[in-house]
Design an enzyme around this catalytic site. Sequence first.
Site, mmCIF file in Angstrom:
data_model
loop_
_atom_site.group_PDB
_atom_site.id
_atom_site.type_symbol
_atom_site.label_atom_id
_atom_site.label_comp_id
_atom_site.label_asym_id
_atom_site.label_seq_id
_atom_site.Cartn_x
_atom_site.Cartn_y
_atom_site.Cartn_z
ATOM 1 C CG ASP A 25 -2.082 0.976 1.067
ATOM 2 O OD1 ASP A 25 -2.310 1.463 -0.065
ATOM 3 O OD2 ASP A 25 -2.752 1.250 2.079
ATOM 4 C CG ASN A 73 -6.948 -3.232 -6.194
ATOM 5 O OD1 ASN A 73 -6.040 -3.921 -5.744
ATOM 6 N ND2 ASN A 73 -7.434 -2.200 -5.510
ATOM 7 N NE ARG A 197 -8.797 0.508 4.797
ATOM 8 C CZ ARG A 197 -8.672 1.825 4.902
ATOM 9 N NH1 ARG A 197 -8.967 2.436 6.025
ATOM 10 N NH2 ARG A 197 -8.276 2.546 3.873
ATOM 11 C CB SER A 199 -7.891 -4.143 2.826
ATOM 12 O OG SER A 199 -7.790 -2.860 3.371
HETATM 13 C C1 FPP Z 1 -1.468 -0.295 -3.478
HETATM 14 O O1 FPP Z 1 -1.069 1.047 -3.527
HETATM 15 C C2 FPP Z 1 -0.885 -1.045 -4.553
HETATM 16 C C3 FPP Z 1 -1.564 -1.740 -5.514
HETATM 17 C C4 FPP Z 1 -3.025 -1.838 -5.552
HETATM 18 C C5 FPP Z 1 -0.845 -2.426 -6.610
HETATM 19 C C6 FPP Z 1 0.355 -3.230 -6.196
HETATM 20 C C7 FPP Z 1 1.003 -3.720 -7.407
HETATM 21 C C8 FPP Z 1 2.312 -3.684 -7.687
HETATM 22 C C9 FPP Z 1 3.336 -3.183 -6.766
HETATM 23 C C10 FPP Z 1 2.753 -4.093 -9.038
HETATM 24 C C11 FPP Z 1 3.318 -5.446 -9.237
HETATM 25 C C12 FPP Z 1 3.466 -6.320 -8.074
HETATM 26 C C13 FPP Z 1 4.281 -7.384 -7.977
HETATM 27 C C14 FPP Z 1 4.138 -8.239 -6.803
HETATM 28 C C15 FPP Z 1 5.301 -7.706 -8.993
HETATM 29 P P1 FPP Z 1 -2.137 2.154 -3.818
HETATM 30 O O2 FPP Z 1 -2.180 2.389 -5.283
HETATM 31 O O3 FPP Z 1 -3.450 1.777 -3.209
HETATM 32 O O4 FPP Z 1 -1.504 3.372 -3.088
HETATM 33 P P2 FPP Z 1 -2.266 4.612 -2.444
HETATM 34 O O5 FPP Z 1 -3.013 4.089 -1.246
HETATM 35 O O6 FPP Z 1 -1.154 5.505 -2.057
HETATM 36 O O7 FPP Z 1 -3.151 5.193 -3.493
#
Ligand code: FPP
Length: 246
Positions: A25, A73, A197, A199
């Site tokens: 996150d 997502n 949390r 989630s």
């Molecule tokens: C949460 O940050 C992150 C995600 C929903 C995507 C995670 C995916 C990757 C890191 C890409 C590939 C993964 C691997 C394991 C190779 P957010 O976008 O919710 O952040 P924010 O809360 O700051 O908006």
Amino acid sequence: MAADKRKKTGEGKDPLPRHIAIILDGNGRWAKKRGLPRTAGHAVGAETFRRIATACKNRGIEYLTVYAFSTENWKRPEDEVGTIMKLLGRYLHEAIETMERDHIRMKVFGDLEALSPELRALVEKTDEISKGYEGFQANICLNYGGRDEILRAARRYAIDYAAGRADELSEEGFSAYLDSAGIPDPDLLIRPGGEQRLSNFLLWQCAYAEFYYTDTLWPDFDEAELDRAIAAFQSRDRRYGRVKSF
Ligand code: FPP
């Protein structure tokens, strides 16, 4: 060897968690703070995953499970979803090239039906390669939701039960129908990004996990932060409903 001690999970304090789970996150906020598109945060986040997986392996952690893409997502903007899928595809592709050399096993948890045929083929290939190895295992949750996982497991169980292939329901028996079948429950759950949390992550498996929260955004999460989380875990008294023994 530390692994012998780790087998004692459930008996007082553990020297090391056998299984660490992480909710990735903070990628979007990390990018925003730098005036970059959210997708840039995901690209750095994927690199962070690579680094932290290696760090876990080097420390003798047996399993690392990360929440990369939830069933919710898909509601994100199309280009963001596309970028995350591309990063995951690239990661799996590279993993296929290196996991044999590095003796790393990989598994993807989640409802794979909604994934592209290309991504599904990569998942099948990593499954196939993993069968030949023992040792560190990385699990990536993709189109994953804890409730969805439990429902999918319940449906499969019901089919087997009706066909006379399954015994009366027990916790252990039901666990065998989850995406995490055969994998010990996470001992330590880490959530970077400041939220506190679950989630919808590993709802069944985290029944006795120790939680560690940090404000550090996932792209900034480093080995020092991992060590702080492990140290916090080591300072906890895991009682599993029992009373403290002095
Ligand atoms: C949460 O940050 C992150 C995600 C929903 C995507 C995670 C995916 C990757 C890191 C890409 C590939 C993964 C691997 C394991 C190779 P957010 O976008 O919710 O952040 P924010 O809360 O700051 O908006």
